[in-house]
Design a protein around this motif. Sequence first.
Motif, PDB file in Angstrom:
ATOM      1  N   TRP A   5       0.814  -1.208   0.000  1.00 26.68           N
ATOM      2  CA  TRP A   5       0.000   0.000   0.000  1.00 26.68           C
ATOM      3  C   TRP A   5       0.852   1.264   0.000  1.00 26.68           C
ATOM      4  CZ3 TRP A   5      -5.429   0.606   0.444  1.00 26.68           C
ATOM      5  CH2 TRP A   5      -6.152  -0.582   0.621  1.00 26.68           C
ATOM      6  N   ILE A  21      -4.600  -1.383   7.985  1.00 22.43           N
ATOM      7  CA  ILE A  21      -3.591  -1.987   7.120  1.00 22.43           C
ATOM      8  C   ILE A  21      -2.516  -2.657   7.966  1.00 22.43           C
ATOM      9  CG2 ILE A  21      -1.825  -1.494   5.376  1.00 22.43           C
ATOM     10  CD1 ILE A  21      -3.600   0.817   4.425  1.00 22.43           C
ATOM     11  N   SER A  24      -3.681  -6.095   9.447  1.00 25.84           N
ATOM     12  CA  SER A  24      -4.046  -7.178   8.542  1.00 25.84           C
ATOM     13  C   SER A  24      -2.814  -7.951   8.085  1.00 25.84           C
ATOM     14  CB  SER A  24      -4.778  -6.621   7.322  1.00 25.84           C
ATOM     15  OG  SER A  24      -5.010  -7.651   6.384  1.00 25.84           O
ATOM     16  N   SER A  27      -1.909  -7.329   4.139  1.00 26.76           N
ATOM     17  CA  SER A  27      -1.494  -6.013   3.646  1.00 26.76           C
ATOM     18  C   SER A  27      -0.243  -5.547   4.375  1.00 26.76           C
ATOM     19  CB  SER A  27      -2.601  -4.976   3.857  1.00 26.76           C
ATOM     20  OG  SER A  27      -3.705  -5.196   3.000  1.00 26.76           O
ATOM     21  N   TYR A  69      -4.223   4.241  -0.677  1.00 30.92           N
ATOM     22  CA  TYR A  69      -5.262   4.856   0.138  1.00 30.92           C
ATOM     23  C   TYR A  69      -5.121   6.358  -0.008  1.00 30.92           C
ATOM     24  CZ  TYR A  69      -7.492   7.062   4.088  1.00 30.92           C
ATOM     25  OH  TYR A  69      -8.252   7.907   4.852  1.00 30.92           O
ATOM     26  N   TYR A 285     -10.129  -1.781   9.924  1.00 30.25           N
ATOM     27  CA  TYR A 285      -9.587  -3.110   9.651  1.00 30.25           C
ATOM     28  C   TYR A 285     -10.460  -3.843   8.639  1.00 30.25           C
ATOM     29  CZ  TYR A 285      -8.555  -8.076  10.351  1.00 30.25           C
ATOM     30  OH  TYR A 285      -8.258  -9.406  10.157  1.00 30.25           O
ATOM     31  N   THR A 288      -9.966  -2.635   5.148  1.00 29.63           N
ATOM     32  CA  THR A 288      -8.761  -3.199   4.544  1.00 29.63           C
ATOM     33  C   THR A 288      -9.018  -4.605   4.030  1.00 29.63           C
ATOM     34  OG1 THR A 288      -7.335  -1.902   6.025  1.00 29.63           O
ATOM     35  CG2 THR A 288      -6.343  -3.811   4.948  1.00 29.63           C
ATOM     36  N   LYS A 289      -9.680  -5.432   4.844  1.00 24.87           N
ATOM     37  CA  LYS A 289      -9.978  -6.807   4.426  1.00 24.87           C
ATOM     38  C   LYS A 289     -10.898  -6.823   3.214  1.00 24.87           C
ATOM     39  CE  LYS A 289      -8.275  -9.645   6.191  1.00 24.87           C
ATOM     40  NZ  LYS A 289      -6.862 -10.122   6.084  1.00 24.87           N
ATOM     41  N   GLU A 292      -8.688  -6.243   0.184  1.00 18.20           N
ATOM     42  CA  GLU A 292      -7.920  -7.468  -0.075  1.00 18.20           C
ATOM     43  C   GLU A 292      -8.782  -8.526  -0.760  1.00 18.20           C
ATOM     44  OE1 GLU A 292      -5.163  -6.997   3.949  1.00 18.20           O
ATOM     45  OE2 GLU A 292      -6.491  -8.727   3.694  1.00 18.20           O
TER      46      GLU A 292
END
Length: 332
Positions: A5, A21, A24, A27, A69, A285, A288-289, A292
């Motif tokens: 990222w 990020i 996780s 990431s 981001y 969180y 972010t998932k 992904e």
Amino acid sequence: MTLNWAIIGTGFISNKAIDGIKKSDGSQLYSVFGRQPDLVADFQARHDIPHGLTDLDAVLSDPALDAIYIGLPNHMHHVVTMKAAQAGLAVLSEKSLTTTMAEADALLGAVADAGTFFVEGLMYLAHPLLARFVEVLRDGRLGALRSINGYYCADIWQFVNPKGMGTLYNLGCYPASLLQLTVQTMCGDDAFGQRQLHGFGNLNNDGTVCDAACSVRFGNGVLATLHSTDSYGTGNAFTVIGDNGILSFETNPWQPIEGRSTLKWSPFDGDAELIHVEDPHDAFYHQTKLVEHHVARSDREAARPSPRHRDSWEIMEFLTTWEASCRAALTD
């Protein structure tokens, strides 16, 4: 696959968003961009980011990069998204989508042309609390939808960039996006666009709308009222009223935290019920998932409850109509 990222922007919201990020296992932080070298160096050191740059093109052209981001002010979202899409990168861009419909059209057009993944960062929609909210809306207990009410108030006017165009694009996008999700879920995908809206507001010294309220009537007769301000207070609420009772949020719907979040179902005939959602992670969180998951599938957009491209466009249309109505009322 582990996503590399780049963080675009070193402001407050970037500091919040990258926590997801960091937590996780799919990431990792790779680079950060900012215009001021000292701020970039400080941000890079605090978050242990390998690369810090003040050249945006150099960031976006790095072949090791997978996703960015965008934590810049709203009026810059479309420019950076368009460049990133052309570079083949996945993009998570902070809300609101943009500040004008022309910018929104340019952004979404560039993403469509590039065929890359893009999602607007309404992070709360990725949290399990909102998945549970949608389940309750669909399980029939409310009966027919009758009305919706929501507000978000925070005394943050002194911290926001006036080029972001005021409270509607900073805070109002939260109740507006939840209104959209509710109407779509209970009345169909096209119902949100069939509406009349009347807005009223006040202007800050910089000419942006700092306090805003609106009343909405949808084509099926459902009514809604929303309020947003960044000039006073600390508060939030969102309620959905049906033929059989009221569904409301006991905790902040737009900032689900680690641990317990709670909905309340209050039937008109019977005892109230608290609906708890336990989760060890916050909304950043889960956002972010979300990225992904969709990047791994080579998707171009998120799935509901998170905003699809069409949803982000509709939310922007709602916000710009609300702003225009507020300004028109001030000149009457």
